[in-house]
Design a protein around this motif. Structure first.
Motif, PDB file in Angstrom:
ATOM      1  N   GLY A   1     -53.366 -21.342  20.816  1.00  0.00           N
ATOM      2  CA  GLY A   1     -52.991 -21.522  22.221  1.00  0.00           C
ATOM      3  C   GLY A   1     -51.901 -22.574  22.374  1.00  0.00           C
ATOM      4  O   GLY A   1     -51.768 -23.471  21.537  1.00  0.00           O
ATOM      5  N   THR A   2     -51.156 -22.472  23.451  1.00  0.00           N
ATOM      6  CA  THR A   2     -50.092 -23.458  23.674  1.00  0.00           C
ATOM      7  C   THR A   2     -50.639 -24.878  23.857  1.00  0.00           C
ATOM      8  O   THR A   2     -49.960 -25.827  23.438  1.00  0.00           O
ATOM      9  N   PRO A   3     -51.833 -25.091  24.446  1.00  0.00           N
ATOM     10  CA  PRO A   3     -52.334 -26.466  24.517  1.00  0.00           C
ATOM     11  C   PRO A   3     -52.505 -27.100  23.134  1.00  0.00           C
ATOM     12  O   PRO A   3     -52.225 -28.290  22.950  1.00  0.00           O
ATOM     13  N   GLU A   4     -52.935 -26.311  22.148  1.00  0.00           N
ATOM     14  CA  GLU A   4     -53.070 -26.828  20.785  1.00  0.00           C
ATOM     15  C   GLU A   4     -51.710 -27.196  20.202  1.00  0.00           C
ATOM     16  O   GLU A   4     -51.577 -28.199  19.493  1.00  0.00           O
ATOM     17  N   ILE A   5     -50.733 -26.365  20.488  1.00  0.00           N
ATOM     18  CA  ILE A   5     -49.396 -26.611  19.940  1.00  0.00           C
ATOM     19  C   ILE A   5     -48.822 -27.903  20.495  1.00  0.00           C
ATOM     20  O   ILE A   5     -48.328 -28.745  19.737  1.00  0.00           O
ATOM     21  N   VAL A   6     -48.882 -28.087  21.810  1.00  0.00           N
ATOM     22  CA  VAL A   6     -48.299 -29.303  22.392  1.00  0.00           C
ATOM     23  C   VAL A   6     -49.065 -30.541  21.938  1.00  0.00           C
ATOM     24  O   VAL A   6     -48.462 -31.598  21.698  1.00  0.00           O
ATOM     25  N   ALA A   7     -50.379 -30.433  21.782  1.00  0.00           N
ATOM     26  CA  ALA A   7     -51.161 -31.577  21.295  1.00  0.00           C
ATOM     27  C   ALA A   7     -50.752 -31.923  19.869  1.00  0.00           C
ATOM     28  O   ALA A   7     -50.559 -33.095  19.534  1.00  0.00           O
ATOM     29  N   ALA A   8     -50.619 -30.916  19.028  1.00  0.00           N
ATOM     30  CA  ALA A   8     -50.228 -31.150  17.632  1.00  0.00           C
ATOM     31  C   ALA A   8     -48.813 -31.715  17.530  1.00  0.00           C
ATOM     32  O   ALA A   8     -48.526 -32.526  16.648  1.00  0.00           O
ATOM     33  N   ALA A   9     -47.929 -31.290  18.429  1.00  0.00           N
ATOM     34  CA  ALA A   9     -46.545 -31.772  18.421  1.00  0.00           C
ATOM     35  C   ALA A   9     -46.402 -33.126  19.103  1.00  0.00           C
ATOM     36  O   ALA A   9     -45.384 -33.797  18.954  1.00  0.00           O
ATOM     37  N   GLY A  10     -47.423 -33.516  19.872  1.00  0.00           N
ATOM     38  CA  GLY A  10     -47.365 -34.789  20.591  1.00  0.00           C
ATOM     39  C   GLY A  10     -46.393 -34.767  21.757  1.00  0.00           C
ATOM     40  O   GLY A  10     -45.737 -35.765  22.049  1.00  0.00           O
ATOM     41  N   VAL A  11     -46.307 -33.607  22.420  1.00  0.00           N
ATOM     42  CA  VAL A  11     -45.411 -33.472  23.572  1.00  0.00           C
ATOM     43  C   VAL A  11     -46.189 -32.877  24.744  1.00  0.00           C
ATOM     44  O   VAL A  11     -47.348 -32.509  24.600  1.00  0.00           O
ATOM     45  N   THR A  12     -45.531 -32.762  25.871  1.00  0.00           N
ATOM     46  CA  THR A  12     -46.167 -32.186  27.057  1.00  0.00           C
ATOM     47  C   THR A  12     -45.911 -30.684  27.113  1.00  0.00           C
ATOM     48  O   THR A  12     -45.005 -30.166  26.459  1.00  0.00           O
TER      49      THR A  12
ATOM     50  N   GLY B   1     -44.661 -29.286  29.612  1.00  0.00           N
ATOM     51  CA  GLY B   1     -43.324 -29.191  30.197  1.00  0.00           C
ATOM     52  C   GLY B   1     -42.242 -29.190  29.139  1.00  0.00           C
ATOM     53  O   GLY B   1     -41.254 -28.456  29.249  1.00  0.00           O
ATOM     54  N   ALA B   2     -42.435 -30.005  28.103  1.00  0.00           N
ATOM     55  CA  ALA B   2     -41.455 -30.048  27.009  1.00  0.00           C
ATOM     56  C   ALA B   2     -41.423 -28.710  26.270  1.00  0.00           C
ATOM     57  O   ALA B   2     -40.352 -28.213  25.920  1.00  0.00           O
ATOM     58  N   LEU B   3     -42.609 -28.125  26.070  1.00  0.00           N
ATOM     59  CA  LEU B   3     -42.664 -26.813  25.417  1.00  0.00           C
ATOM     60  C   LEU B   3     -41.860 -25.794  26.216  1.00  0.00           C
ATOM     61  O   LEU B   3     -41.013 -25.077  25.662  1.00  0.00           O
ATOM     62  N   TYR B   4     -42.109 -25.742  27.524  1.00  0.00           N
ATOM     63  CA  TYR B   4     -41.453 -24.728  28.348  1.00  0.00           C
ATOM     64  C   TYR B   4     -40.001 -25.076  28.665  1.00  0.00           C
ATOM     65  O   TYR B   4     -39.240 -24.207  29.092  1.00  0.00           O
ATOM     66  N   HIS B   5     -39.608 -26.302  28.405  1.00  0.00           N
ATOM     67  CA  HIS B   5     -38.191 -26.658  28.513  1.00  0.00           C
ATOM     68  C   HIS B   5     -37.418 -26.003  27.360  1.00  0.00           C
ATOM     69  O   HIS B   5     -36.280 -25.564  27.537  1.00  0.00           O
ATOM     70  N   HIS B   6     -38.055 -25.939  26.187  1.00  0.00           N
ATOM     71  CA  HIS B   6     -37.388 -25.413  24.996  1.00  0.00           C
ATOM     72  C   HIS B   6     -37.616 -23.923  24.762  1.00  0.00           C
ATOM     73  O   HIS B   6     -36.752 -23.247  24.198  1.00  0.00           O
ATOM     74  N   PHE B   7     -38.779 -23.428  25.176  1.00  0.00           N
ATOM     75  CA  PHE B   7     -39.143 -22.039  24.899  1.00  0.00           C
ATOM     76  C   PHE B   7     -39.760 -21.425  26.142  1.00  0.00           C
ATOM     77  O   PHE B   7     -40.580 -22.050  26.809  1.00  0.00           O
ATOM     78  N   SER B   8     -39.399 -20.190  26.425  1.00  0.00           N
ATOM     79  CA  SER B   8     -39.902 -19.541  27.644  1.00  0.00           C
ATOM     80  C   SER B   8     -41.398 -19.271  27.570  1.00  0.00           C
ATOM     81  O   SER B   8     -42.079 -19.267  28.595  1.00  0.00           O
ATOM     82  N   ASP B   9     -41.927 -19.048  26.352  1.00  0.00           N
ATOM     83  CA  ASP B   9     -43.356 -18.788  26.193  1.00  0.00           C
ATOM     84  C   ASP B   9     -43.719 -18.916  24.713  1.00  0.00           C
ATOM     85  O   ASP B   9     -42.868 -19.229  23.872  1.00  0.00           O
ATOM     86  N   LYS B  10     -44.978 -18.675  24.403  1.00  0.00           N
ATOM     87  CA  LYS B  10     -45.464 -18.799  23.017  1.00  0.00           C
ATOM     88  C   LYS B  10     -44.741 -17.821  22.100  1.00  0.00           C
ATOM     89  O   LYS B  10     -44.433 -18.151  20.953  1.00  0.00           O
ATOM     90  N   GLN B  11     -44.456 -16.639  22.583  1.00  0.00           N
ATOM     91  CA  GLN B  11     -43.761 -15.648  21.759  1.00  0.00           C
ATOM     92  C   GLN B  11     -42.361 -16.127  21.383  1.00  0.00           C
ATOM     93  O   GLN B  11     -41.916 -15.940  20.252  1.00  0.00           O
TER      94      GLN B  11
END
Length: 197
Positions: A38-49, A51-61
């Protein structure tokens, strides 16, 4: 001068965040699979929010696509590094084949590129990624061999596609415990079979 270094610093931070997201996602996609991550796991592992995930990528795919692109790029670099221009065309193809099989032994790479990649991104997108990286290297090697008249003149795209499929099948079989030496010998025989007598 300060604005320029602030801009560079922002760009560096942006690139670092993107790299952290890709690295965290790669690790999780290998450990758990794309579907189970899940995306919550990814952002936690990356140490980002988020919002940062969706700033760089439109979605998990889209993030998964970036992971796959990076993996395909790494494989192509290893192939190209193993087949310098000083090698004759046939030897470069064999060296590239060996490098491909070695590169695909990186933990999780066969799953990302050969199993989850086509399932998540679709065959057409995976073909496009392959054609930018590993298949491009293979096609260039085949065309060089055909131009050097050390290989039969055949349609380059079809030859590339069929040999690439054989390499992918070998990588999957080796990952499952098959003999790397047996698959290497067969791939070498396939390349030599295309060579002129």
């Amino acid at each position: 001068m300060q604005q320029r270094s602030a801009r560079r610093s922002n760009r560096d931070r942006t690139e670092a965040t993107r790299a952290d997201l890709i690295a965290a996602a790669r690790k999780l996609f290998i450990e758990k699979s794309y579907a189970e991550t899940g995306t919550p796991e990814i952002v936690a592992a990356a140490g980002v929010t988020r919002g940062a995930l969706y700033h760089h990528f439109s979605d998990k795919q889209a993030l998964f696509g970036a992971v796959v692109e990076q993996e395909a790029e790494a494989v192509a670099r290893e192939i190209e590094g193993a087949a310098p221009p000083s090698l004759n065309a046939r030897d470069a193809l064999i060296a590239g084949s060996d490098a491909y099989l070695a590169a695909m032994r990186a933990p999780g790479r066969t799953r990302l590129l050969l199993l989850d990649g086509p399932a998540v991104l679709g065959r057409a997108e995976m073909d496009a990624i392959d054609n930018r990286h590993g298949n491009r290297s293979l096609r260039e090697g085949l065309v060089a061999a055909m131009r050097a008249r050390t290989m039969k003149k055949l349609p380059a795209e079809a030859t590339t596609a069929l040999l690439a499929a054989a390499f992918d099948r070998a990588a999957l079989a080796i990952e499952a415990g098959g003999s790397a030496e047996d698959y290497r010998n067969v791939l070498t025989a396939l390349i030599d079979g295309l060579s002129r007598a």
